[in-house]
Design a protein around this motif. Structure first.
Motif, PDB file in Angstrom:
ATOM      1  N   HIS A  66      35.486 -12.335  37.985  1.00 39.76           N
ATOM      2  CA  HIS A  66      34.661 -12.897  39.055  1.00 39.76           C
ATOM      3  C   HIS A  66      34.217 -14.313  38.691  1.00 39.76           C
ATOM      4  N   CYS A  67      34.686 -15.293  39.413  1.00 37.49           N
ATOM      5  CA  CYS A  67      34.291 -16.679  39.183  1.00 37.49           C
ATOM      6  C   CYS A  67      33.065 -16.997  40.035  1.00 37.49           C
ATOM      7  N   VAL A  68      32.148 -17.784  39.493  1.00 36.06           N
ATOM      8  CA  VAL A  68      30.943 -18.159  40.238  1.00 36.06           C
ATOM      9  C   VAL A  68      31.289 -19.010  41.460  1.00 36.06           C
ATOM     10  N   THR A  69      32.464 -19.635  41.471  1.00 35.09           N
ATOM     11  CA  THR A  69      32.899 -20.407  42.649  1.00 35.09           C
ATOM     12  C   THR A  69      33.386 -19.500  43.775  1.00 35.09           C
ATOM     13  N   ARG A  70      33.220 -18.180  43.610  1.00 31.40           N
ATOM     14  CA  ARG A  70      33.346 -17.155  44.648  1.00 31.40           C
ATOM     15  C   ARG A  70      34.701 -16.468  44.733  1.00 31.40           C
ATOM     16  N   PHE A  71      35.676 -16.798  43.889  1.00 35.56           N
ATOM     17  CA  PHE A  71      36.911 -16.022  43.949  1.00 35.56           C
ATOM     18  C   PHE A  71      36.893 -14.922  42.894  1.00 35.56           C
ATOM     19  N   THR A  72      37.562 -13.825  43.210  1.00 34.06           N
ATOM     20  CA  THR A  72      37.722 -12.691  42.304  1.00 34.06           C
ATOM     21  C   THR A  72      39.206 -12.405  42.144  1.00 34.06           C
ATOM     22  N   ILE A  73      39.642 -12.261  40.890  1.00 36.41           N
ATOM     23  CA  ILE A  73      41.018 -11.856  40.589  1.00 36.41           C
ATOM     24  C   ILE A  73      40.975 -10.391  40.167  1.00 36.41           C
ATOM     25  N   PRO A  74      41.550  -9.493  40.970  1.00 33.46           N
ATOM     26  CA  PRO A  74      41.453  -8.071  40.634  1.00 33.46           C
ATOM     27  C   PRO A  74      42.451  -7.655  39.554  1.00 33.46           C
ATOM     28  N   GLY A  75      42.048  -6.692  38.741  1.00 29.83           N
ATOM     29  CA  GLY A  75      42.947  -5.995  37.831  1.00 29.83           C
ATOM     30  C   GLY A  75      43.684  -6.865  36.841  1.00 29.83           C
ATOM     31  N   VAL A  76      42.985  -7.774  36.163  1.00 28.76           N
ATOM     32  CA  VAL A  76      43.625  -8.606  35.144  1.00 28.76           C
ATOM     33  C   VAL A  76      43.771  -7.782  33.860  1.00 28.76           C
ATOM     34  N   ARG A  77      44.960  -7.820  33.261  1.00 27.21           N
ATOM     35  CA  ARG A  77      45.220  -7.073  32.027  1.00 27.21           C
ATOM     36  C   ARG A  77      45.101  -8.016  30.832  1.00 27.21           C
ATOM     37  N   TRP A  78      44.097  -7.771  30.000  1.00 25.91           N
ATOM     38  CA  TRP A  78      43.835  -8.595  28.823  1.00 25.91           C
ATOM     39  C   TRP A  78      44.117  -7.797  27.551  1.00 25.91           C
ATOM     40  N   GLN A  79      44.542  -8.485  26.512  1.00 25.36           N
ATOM     41  CA  GLN A  79      44.673  -7.873  25.192  1.00 25.36           C
ATOM     42  C   GLN A  79      43.983  -8.773  24.167  1.00 25.36           C
ATOM     43  N   GLY A  80      43.348  -8.142  23.179  1.00 23.73           N
ATOM     44  CA  GLY A  80      42.682  -8.913  22.138  1.00 23.73           C
ATOM     45  C   GLY A  80      41.818  -8.028  21.271  1.00 23.73           C
ATOM     46  N   VAL A  81      40.798  -8.610  20.685  1.00 24.99           N
ATOM     47  CA  VAL A  81      39.882  -7.923  19.774  1.00 24.99           C
ATOM     48  C   VAL A  81      38.621  -7.559  20.548  1.00 24.99           C
TER      49      VAL A  81
END
Length: 200
Positions: A66-81
């Motif tokens: 969710h970006c404060v500039t009002r767009f939302t990207i659904p279902g992002v797949r992240w990998q990390g620690v």
């Protein structure tokens, strides 16, 4: 993504570009390190080289962004620690209540320790199975999916454990100290008493 899963005021764009402040830093693996310092259990703090950071346990998370500039990207797949694994490797002192997330060029964002340790929070190195692009924060970015995206600091270099809250870069410049998208905590004028330290 169902509309009722969107925080108020958000929309799903047909396309979007990376949003960031300042230039994209150049990655130099032989000079790069990652530090955890401040109110740490070990007063000398903790440090990893790029190779050492890559040996930490890996986690995968799928979450909306969710970006404060009002767009939302659904279902992002992240990998990390995961932040939980980082804290296990670099324990805070008992009195630590907040963290400051430090990036290249001195950029920062503060979060409460409880937010830092929420399920799904991680120090991401990959997105959708691919290494992060420079514009999206390579080599490491913070991902705090339950808060607005400016808390998900790109080009992360350090975590500072704090015993009292302190505003980060955008929080000092008029953004809300807490950044909960479901409460539309976008700007500092919306803050209630106790939401953050006074603006100077």
């Amino acid at each position: 993504m169902a509309q009722d899963r969107l925080p108020p005021g958000q929309y799903i764009p047909r396309e979007h570009s990376a949003v960031h402040y300042g230039p994209v830093p150049r990655f130099r693996p032989h000079r790069w390190d990652f530090r955890v310092y401040g109110a740490t259990e070990d007063p000398t703090g903790y440090r990893w080289t790029w190779e050492g950071f890559g040996a930490l346990p890996r986690t995968e998370v799928v979450a909306d962004f969710h970006c404060v500039t009002r767009f939302t990207i659904p279902g992002v797949r992240w990998q990390g620690v995961s932040s939980v694994d980082l804290v296990e490797a670099a324990p805070p002192a008992e009195e630590a209540t907040h963290v400051m997330l430090w990036a290249e060029y001195g950029y920062s964002a503060n979060v409460r320790m409880d937010d830092f340790l929420r399920d799904g929070v991680l120090l991401a190195t990959h997105r959708e199975g691919e290494e992060l692009t420079p514009e999206h924060g390579f080599p490491v970015r913070m991902v705090v999916p339950h808060l607005y995206g400016w808390k998900s600091v790109k080009w992360l270099r350090a975590v500072e454990y704090l015993t009292t809250d302190r505003r980060g870069f955008w929080e000092e410049r008029g953004y809300h100290n807490l950044a909960d998208p479901w409460s539309e905590q976008r700007y500092s004028y919306q803050e209630d008493p106790g939401d953050g330290p006074p603006l100077i």
